[in-house]
Design an enzyme around this catalytic site. Structure first.
Site, PDB file in Angstrom:
ATOM      1  CG  ASP A  67      36.290  40.217  39.534  1.00 16.22           C
ATOM      2  OD1 ASP A  67      36.767  40.242  38.393  1.00 16.22           O
ATOM      3  OD2 ASP A  67      36.178  39.179  40.197  1.00 16.22           O
ATOM      4  CG  ASN A 136      37.584  30.339  48.220  1.00 17.96           C
ATOM      5  OD1 ASN A 136      37.211  30.519  47.056  1.00 17.96           O
ATOM      6  ND2 ASN A 136      37.995  31.333  48.993  1.00 17.96           N
ATOM      7  CG  HIS A 138      36.536  33.122  44.841  1.00 12.66           C
ATOM      8  ND1 HIS A 138      37.788  33.214  45.406  1.00 12.66           N
ATOM      9  CD2 HIS A 138      36.752  33.223  43.510  1.00 12.66           C
ATOM     10  CE1 HIS A 138      38.694  33.360  44.456  1.00 12.66           C
ATOM     11  NE2 HIS A 138      38.096  33.358  43.296  1.00 12.66           N
TER      12      HIS A 138
HETATM   13  C1  F6R Z   1      38.065  36.767  37.874  1.00 11.56           C
HETATM   14  C2  F6R Z   1      37.254  36.250  38.958  1.00 11.56           C
HETATM   15  C3  F6R Z   1      37.710  35.136  39.839  1.00 11.56           C
HETATM   16  C4  F6R Z   1      38.338  33.982  39.066  1.00 11.56           C
HETATM   17  C5  F6R Z   1      38.746  32.860  40.026  1.00 11.56           C
HETATM   18  C6  F6R Z   1      39.461  31.729  39.300  1.00 11.56           C
HETATM   19  O1  F6R Z   1      37.392  37.819  37.196  1.00 11.56           O
HETATM   20  O2  F6R Z   1      36.190  36.755  39.149  1.00 11.56           O
HETATM   21  O3  F6R Z   1      36.604  34.679  40.574  1.00 11.56           O
HETATM   22  O4  F6R Z   1      37.418  33.503  38.129  1.00 11.56           O
HETATM   23  O5  F6R Z   1      39.572  33.357  41.028  1.00 11.56           O
HETATM   24  O6  F6R Z   1      40.677  32.191  38.805  1.00 11.56           O
HETATM   25  P1  F6R Z   1      41.558  31.305  37.821  1.00 11.56           P
HETATM   26  O7  F6R Z   1      40.807  31.175  36.550  1.00 11.56           O
HETATM   27  O8  F6R Z   1      42.845  32.078  37.650  1.00 11.56           O
HETATM   28  O9  F6R Z   1      41.762  29.975  38.491  1.00 11.56           O
END
Ligand code: F6R
Length: 240
Positions: A67, A136, A138
């Site tokens: 992303d 959450n 995602h």
């Molecule tokens: C990043 C992405 C997000 C992160 C998620 C967790 O490319 O796609 O889905 O993997 O927000 O972020 P962290 O690792 O900072 O807790």
């Protein structure tokens, strides 16, 4: 879905790097699916170390990132392109022209997304995908919703994700509210997936991976449909 429960973040990072390195050694021209966020940074550091020691080479690999914020310039130090360059690409022997991050400045976001999925397909699909997970549930920027989107697309970030990202920006107003993201089908098409999770904050999301249900209110649960997914997490994320 397989679980590897580690004692701490260092172990998660080493385990993730080991699986990535095995894949690249087995298939030197692997197509890598990469993630940003804080969780994979330790894994990237382990991989950089292997390249420095001469035990691993990325020279024939290509990569696609999950992303990118939208709109954002690749030179902006908060862009995911900048993150990938500084946390991985600048330190390994991969040709930068073989690294693909969604273009945060694309004039036509929809066309950029269609092109991205076509490029992944034309490359033969992603051999190994690393994922983090949001509080959450995602994955990439596929946020909990009644409906999820299959292909790469432009999406609005939720309040929870905007707040989580705010730590990287000076002012909350500067936090981007939209992103380009691979969709659920784009991710599930990867041949092998590893998801890294660390800390109690991820427990609620991870707990929903332990039962036998799937729900779009926790997009990561759709990974239960995938034939080769490994969750690598620490005890805090696993037990809460
Ligand atoms: C990043 C992405 C997000 C992160 C998620 C967790 O490319 O796609 O889905 O993997 O927000 O972020 P962290 O690792 O900072 O807790």
């Amino acid at each position: 879905m397989k679980f590897i429960v580690c004692d701490n973040y260092e172990e998660i990072s080493a385990e993730g790097a080991k699986i990535f390195a095995e894949q690249i050694k087995k298939k030197p021209n692997s197509i890598l699916g990469l993630a940003t966020g804080s969780t994979p940074v330790g894994m990237y550091q382990n991989l950089i170390q292997m390249v420095k020691e001469g035990t691993l080479s990325f020279k024939d690999c290509r990569s696609f990132n999950l992303d990118e914020y939208y709109p954002i310039s690749p030179d902006n130090d908060q862009s995911y392109r900048y993150f990938m360059n500084t946390n991985l690409f600048n330190h390994i022997d991969m040709d930068i022209s073989n690294t693909r991050v969604l273009n945060g400045l694309a004039e036509d976001a929809k066309a950029e997304c269609v092109k991205y999925d076509e490029e992944i397909d034309a490359a033969g699909g992603i051999d190994i995908q690393v994922l983090g997970i949001g509080h959450n549930g995602h994955i990439a920027f596929n946020e909990p919703d009644e409906k999820l989107i299959c292909g790469t697309h432009l999406t609005s970030l939720t309040e929870s994700t905007i707040n989580a990202n705010a730590r990287f920006f000076e002012k909350k107003e500067d936090v981007p509210t939209q992103s380009l993201t691979m969709g659920m089908a784009s991710i599930l098409k990867a041949k092998k997936i590893i998801l890294l999770a660390s800390g109690k904050g991820k427990h609620q999301a991870i707990a929903e991976l332990l039962d036998d249900t799937i729900t779009t209110s926790n997009p990561s649960t759709l990974l239960k449909l995938h034939p080769d997914t490994t969750i690598i997490c620490d005890r805090d994320a696993y037990e809460g």
